[in-house]
Design a protein around this motif. Structure first.
Motif, PDB file in Angstrom:
ATOM      1  N   SER A 111      43.378  41.829  52.531  1.00  0.00           N
ATOM      2  CA  SER A 111      43.866  40.679  51.757  1.00  0.00           C
ATOM      3  C   SER A 111      45.362  40.776  51.510  1.00  0.00           C
ATOM      4  CB  SER A 111      43.144  40.596  50.413  1.00  0.00           C
ATOM      5  OG  SER A 111      41.764  40.499  50.605  1.00  0.00           O
ATOM      6  N   VAL A 112      45.853  41.998  51.349  1.00  0.00           N
ATOM      7  CA  VAL A 112      47.261  42.173  51.005  1.00  0.00           C
ATOM      8  C   VAL A 112      48.165  41.603  52.098  1.00  0.00           C
ATOM      9  CG1 VAL A 112      49.056  43.911  50.683  1.00  0.00           C
ATOM     10  CG2 VAL A 112      46.911  44.113  49.468  1.00  0.00           C
TER      11      VAL A 112
ATOM     12  N   LEU B 227      47.223  40.638  44.801  1.00  0.00           N
ATOM     13  CA  LEU B 227      48.195  41.436  45.553  1.00  0.00           C
ATOM     14  C   LEU B 227      48.659  40.701  46.808  1.00  0.00           C
ATOM     15  CD1 LEU B 227      46.420  44.880  45.153  1.00  0.00           C
ATOM     16  CD2 LEU B 227      48.531  44.139  44.047  1.00  0.00           C
ATOM     17  N   GLY B 228      47.721  39.993  47.467  1.00  0.00           N
ATOM     18  CA  GLY B 228      48.075  39.257  48.680  1.00  0.00           C
ATOM     19  C   GLY B 228      49.093  38.169  48.403  1.00  0.00           C
TER      20      GLY B 228
ATOM     21  N   ILE C 161      54.899  45.299  47.732  1.00  0.00           N
ATOM     22  CA  ILE C 161      53.491  45.407  47.361  1.00  0.00           C
ATOM     23  C   ILE C 161      52.676  45.967  48.523  1.00  0.00           C
ATOM     24  CG2 ILE C 161      51.444  44.091  46.672  1.00  0.00           C
ATOM     25  CD1 ILE C 161      53.314  43.840  44.469  1.00  0.00           C
ATOM     26  N   GLY C 162      52.984  45.429  49.721  1.00  0.00           N
ATOM     27  CA  GLY C 162      52.252  45.853  50.904  1.00  0.00           C
ATOM     28  C   GLY C 162      52.393  47.353  51.174  1.00  0.00           C
ATOM     29  N   GLN C 163      53.519  47.926  50.746  1.00  0.00           N
ATOM     30  CA  GLN C 163      53.736  49.361  50.946  1.00  0.00           C
ATOM     31  C   GLN C 163      53.056  50.181  49.860  1.00  0.00           C
ATOM     32  OE1 GLN C 163      55.424  50.318  53.668  1.00  0.00           O
ATOM     33  NE2 GLN C 163      55.742  48.163  54.190  1.00  0.00           N
ATOM     34  N   VAL C 164      53.033  49.615  48.653  1.00  0.00           N
ATOM     35  CA  VAL C 164      52.522  50.367  47.507  1.00  0.00           C
ATOM     36  C   VAL C 164      50.994  50.433  47.523  1.00  0.00           C
ATOM     37  CG1 VAL C 164      52.328  50.347  44.997  1.00  0.00           C
ATOM     38  CG2 VAL C 164      54.520  49.853  46.071  1.00  0.00           C
ATOM     39  N   VAL C 165      50.375  49.347  47.974  1.00  0.00           N
ATOM     40  CA  VAL C 165      48.915  49.263  47.865  1.00  0.00           C
ATOM     41  C   VAL C 165      48.165  50.399  48.571  1.00  0.00           C
ATOM     42  CG1 VAL C 165      46.917  47.864  48.510  1.00  0.00           C
ATOM     43  CG2 VAL C 165      48.827  46.820  47.321  1.00  0.00           C
ATOM     44  N   PRO C 166      48.514  50.733  49.816  1.00  0.00           N
ATOM     45  CA  PRO C 166      47.774  51.833  50.460  1.00  0.00           C
ATOM     46  C   PRO C 166      47.895  53.146  49.676  1.00  0.00           C
ATOM     47  CG  PRO C 166      49.083  50.655  52.077  1.00  0.00           C
ATOM     48  CD  PRO C 166      49.487  50.126  50.744  1.00  0.00           C
ATOM     49  N   ILE C 167      49.072  53.377  49.100  1.00  0.00           N
ATOM     50  CA  ILE C 167      49.256  54.598  48.303  1.00  0.00           C
ATOM     51  C   ILE C 167      48.383  54.530  47.055  1.00  0.00           C
ATOM     52  CG2 ILE C 167      50.934  56.005  47.054  1.00  0.00           C
ATOM     53  CD1 ILE C 167      53.089  54.752  48.888  1.00  0.00           C
TER      54      ILE C 167
ATOM     55  N   LEU D 123      42.910  33.306  41.842  1.00  0.00           N
ATOM     56  CA  LEU D 123      42.788  31.922  42.291  1.00  0.00           C
ATOM     57  C   LEU D 123      43.887  31.066  41.670  1.00  0.00           C
ATOM     58  CD1 LEU D 123      40.720  30.827  44.219  1.00  0.00           C
ATOM     59  CD2 LEU D 123      39.491  29.842  42.283  1.00  0.00           C
ATOM     60  N   PHE D 124      44.153  31.342  40.388  1.00  0.00           N
ATOM     61  CA  PHE D 124      45.210  30.619  39.678  1.00  0.00           C
ATOM     62  C   PHE D 124      46.551  30.854  40.374  1.00  0.00           C
ATOM     63  CE2 PHE D 124      48.590  30.819  36.475  1.00  0.00           C
ATOM     64  CZ  PHE D 124      48.551  29.528  35.995  1.00  0.00           C
ATOM     65  N   MET D 125      46.840  32.122  40.689  1.00  0.00           N
ATOM     66  CA  MET D 125      48.108  32.441  41.352  1.00  0.00           C
ATOM     67  C   MET D 125      48.159  31.839  42.746  1.00  0.00           C
ATOM     68  SD  MET D 125      48.612  36.359  40.110  1.00  0.00           S
ATOM     69  CE  MET D 125      50.006  36.713  41.156  1.00  0.00           C
ATOM     70  N   PHE D 126      47.034  31.880  43.428  1.00  0.00           N
ATOM     71  CA  PHE D 126      46.931  31.312  44.766  1.00  0.00           C
ATOM     72  C   PHE D 126      47.256  29.818  44.737  1.00  0.00           C
ATOM     73  CE2 PHE D 126      44.137  29.317  47.988  1.00  0.00           C
ATOM     74  CZ  PHE D 126      44.667  29.895  49.132  1.00  0.00           C
ATOM     75  N   ARG D 127      46.711  29.131  43.735  1.00  0.00           N
ATOM     76  CA  ARG D 127      46.969  27.696  43.596  1.00  0.00           C
ATOM     77  C   ARG D 127      48.429  27.431  43.256  1.00  0.00           C
ATOM     78  NH1 ARG D 127      42.933  23.870  44.681  1.00  0.00           N
ATOM     79  NH2 ARG D 127      43.289  22.683  42.779  1.00  0.00           N
ATOM     80  N   LYS D 128      48.970  28.230  42.342  1.00  0.00           N
ATOM     81  CA  LYS D 128      50.345  28.025  41.890  1.00  0.00           C
ATOM     82  C   LYS D 128      51.334  28.357  43.002  1.00  0.00           C
ATOM     83  CE  LYS D 128      50.379  26.649  37.599  1.00  0.00           C
ATOM     84  NZ  LYS D 128      51.100  25.446  37.198  1.00  0.00           N
ATOM     85  N   ALA D 129      51.021  29.422  43.743  1.00  0.00           N
ATOM     86  CA  ALA D 129      51.964  29.901  44.749  1.00  0.00           C
ATOM     87  C   ALA D 129      51.866  29.100  46.032  1.00  0.00           C
ATOM     88  CB  ALA D 129      51.710  31.371  45.043  1.00  0.00           C
ATOM     89  N   GLY D 130      50.721  28.425  46.214  1.00  0.00           N
ATOM     90  CA  GLY D 130      50.466  27.705  47.460  1.00  0.00           C
ATOM     91  C   GLY D 130      51.668  26.959  48.020  1.00  0.00           C
TER      92      GLY D 130
END
Lengths: 406, 264
Positions: free
Chosen positions: B90-91, B166-167, B176-182, B250-257
């Motif tokens: 997802s990230v 995170l995505g 974020i993409g770098q931090v998540v695996p760690i 979902l809220f962030m997804f809608r806002k950021a869309g």
């Protein structure tokens, strides 16, 4: 009836001091954007159903931003777009094709992405396969396809159902001549049935040949909207204005660079084509007598000055070239500050296509000795076949065919 | 909100064909195809089992099987693989599909749906492989396994909640993409997966409550190892947290869309 209505459309890209401020704004915190860059502003126009509209403008004028907002992938910052019906775009050909899957599987996927249901896809699958005409390859992985075959399948999917609005990018000119014709016929057919065409191109021939109307974008706003010929003239004037700069390498609208080199004792100031009525022209009918007028400014006393030119086709191959040495017209003892005007008369016996003229100002028959100025792509013009017999090739050699039967 | 789901429903055909395509594409060029997807976690289990079983086997009470540790380990890995695969994919989801999102109009929600579907498919295959292996090790499946669909649902919900947030952030803040695996590495080792919870000193055990993955993993272990029902009180809490995260996502997804395409 209006099929597409664009009202006061604008797009700004906002940057924030920190991306976290952007995030904070989603949650309703009153954060102001650090910088707003408007790439499109106050664009308003209406397109009727079945109309073909060309959208022209230099790179960065906002064409693709406009199209993305019409398609709906980009959200406008102000104003709105109203679309009646389905939009399909030929700029996204082959998007999302998986090379490991067969043509058929990819068609399923792509048609699904366009929002079609299972039964609809099943229904058009034979038509798509038939239109693409790639035979057994349809059931082979796409990675084994040539780019032309991929284009064929992609085009067949995009146009499987007639959209109300069809966006055509320059991508259309890919593929072999046969398929180009075939796809063009389909586009024409759609238009007859009421599809609105939005065509983005730098190609004067395409815009004037296909469109009923053209819209010229510059720096994010519509600066002309009307008859394609007028709009294209305006567009060329716009580019010419920018060409006045003293920069040696000038990017042209077709992505090429006008390269100008030389010591500069003499310079070509302007070059243009005129018809017999002394009207400037950029679209020339096959076989028309034309006059190329070249203005040269001399900046220094020169013992000898030769003017030469070459007409090249769109691939840069020489079609015809000569100079005033070979024609026994060398200019002797020209004075600095003098202006020369050359008139070159010739019939446009060229095949349809785009051509360019390179000019040279030198002291002897070749430009090796004193190269005052060498200018590539000094003039670009298009030849179209309006009233002659259909023919192929770069040369107009009118035949007289007689047949003897025994 | 409703339009989000109706448009997704309209694209259901596309979602299914995408999941299938992804699956099929894996088989096309590699001999073992999608089997690699389950060999990977199984290899992980084998490595831990080989290295740690001597150290830890003695400390696994309540199960009478000489492969007890391997079975315990596998149960935890099944839960963890599902969770971490969804989060990780997802990230980078929106970034990887940036071109598609820029050019074609389609419901964006289809993208995470496809990811979840594809991860679920992998997980079901892994589960089947695990059940076969368990049987071979003398630990045949029992009725308690019927809890698994419910546990899977909660795991997916939790992973989707984290993944969406995170995505979406990763589109704008690529760190974020770098931090998540760690972060996931830390979370893996802070969750009792390769070790039993009993080796943590009692005075530190309450810290585990802060780890939302722990109750889920624990429930998997209960069901798969001990054939016992999960601890509902803790799971209900996780379900609540997942619901909260998903709503936020979902809220962030809608806002950021609208801005997402600008940044891609």
């Amino acid at each position: 009836m209006t099929c597409l209505s664009v009202q006061n459309l604008g797009k700004a890209f906002r940057t924030y001091k920190s991306e976290w401020q952007r995030v904070a704004r989603w949650f309703g915190l009153p954060v102001k954007a650090h910088e707003e860059q408007w790439v499109l502003r106050s664009v308003t126009f209406q397109v009727h159903c079945g109309e073909a509209v060309g959208i022209v403008g230099q790179n960065g004028a906002g064409k693709s931003t406009l199209l993305k907002m019409v398609t709906g992938t980009l959200r406008p910052s102000e104003g709105h777009v109203e679309v009646h019906g389905r939009i399909a775009a030929i700029l996204e050909l082959g998007m999302g094709f998986n090379p490991e899957l067969t043509g058929r599987q990819n068609v399923w996927h792509a048609a699904g992405l366009m929002g079609f249901q299972r039964d609809q896809i099943e229904h058009v699958m034979p038509h798509i396969e038939g239109f693409a005409e790639i035979g057994d390859y349809f059931d082979h992985p796409v990675r084994t396809y040539s780019s032309g075959m991929q284009m064929r399948v992609a085009f067949a999917v995009v146009t499987a159902y007639r959209p109300e609005i069809l966006i055509i990018d320059e991508a259309l000119s890919v593929g072999d001549a046969y398929f180009q014709h075939k796809s063009f016929n389909r586009i024409r057919q759609f238009q007859k049935e009421g599809t609105t065409l939005l065509i983005v191109s730098h190609d004067r021939g395409a815009i004037q040949g296909l469109c009923d109307r053209a819209i010229l974008l510059d720096q994010g706003s519509v600066i002309k909207d009307g008859d394609p010929q007028e709009v294209m003239d305006h567009y060329n004037a716009l580019i010419a204005e920018k060409d006045q700069s003293t920069v040696q390498i000038t990017p042209l609208e077709n992505g090429k660079n006008q390269v100008c080199s030389g010591t500069g004792e003499a310079r070509v100031e302007s070059i243009a084509l005129f018809n017999e009525k002394n009207q400037p022209m950029e679209l020339v009918n096959v076989g028309t007598p034309v006059r190329m007028q070249v203005d040269v400014a001399v900046h220094k006393d020169l013992p000898s000055l030769i003017f030469g030119y070459v007409i090249k086709d769109r691939l840069g191959q020489d079609i015809y070239g000569t100079n005033t040495w070979y024609t026994h017209q060398p200019l002797k003892d020209v004075k600095g500050g003098q202006r020369l005007r050359l008139h070159i008369h010739f019939p446009m016996n060229l095949g349809p296509g785009s051509y360019s003229v390179s000019t040279a100002l030198v002291s002897t028959e070749n430009h090796l000795e004193d190269n005052y100025e060498w200018r590539d792509l000094a003039l670009v013009f298009n030849v179209v076949n309006l009233d002659k017999t259909v023919f192929v090739g770069c040369n107009w050699m009118e035949p007289r065919i007689t047949v003897e039967m025994s | 909100m409703l339009d989000l789901f109706t448009s997704l429903w309209h694209y259901r055909g596309f979602v299914f064909s995408s999941i299938r395509n992804e699956f099929v594409a894996r088989f096309v060029r590699s001999r073992l195809g999608a089997i690699w997807m389950i060999l990977n976690p199984l290899a992980q289990v084998t490595i831990y089992a080989l290295i740690l079983s001597a150290v830890l086997a003695a400390k696994l009470p309540g199960i009478d099987n000489r492969y007890a540790y391997a079975i315990y380990l596998t149960a935890g890995i099944l839960a963890w693989t599902l969770f971490s695969e969804i989060v990780l994919r997802s990230v980078t989801l929106f970034i990887e599909n940036g071109n598609l999102m820029k050019k074609i109009m389609f419901p964006r929600i289809a993208l995470p749906t496809i990811t979840v579907g594809s991860c679920l498919l992998n997980n079901v295959m892994l589960l089947l492989a695990i059940l076969i292996i368990f049987t071979l090790l003398g630990h045949p499946p029992a009725a308690a396994l019927l809890w698994l669909p419910f546990l899977t649902l909660i795991t997916v919900a939790l992973a989707v909640g984290f993944g969406m947030i995170l995505g979406v952030l990763n589109v704008f803040i690529r760190d974020i993409g770098q931090v998540v695996p760690i972060g996931l590495q830390f979370l893996f080792w802070f969750t009792p997966i390769v070790y039993p919870v009993s080796i943590i000193p009692e005075r530190l055990q309450h810290w585990l409550l802060l780890n939302p993955v722990y109750p889920v993993v624990h429930a998997y272990q209960n069901v798969l190892v001990y054939h016992a029902p999960p601890d509902f009180k803790k799971l209900a809490l996780v379900a609540l947290v997942s619901l909260g995260l998903m709503t936020l996502g979902l809220f962030m997804f809608r806002k950021a869309g609208p801005e997402m395409v600008d940044a891609l």
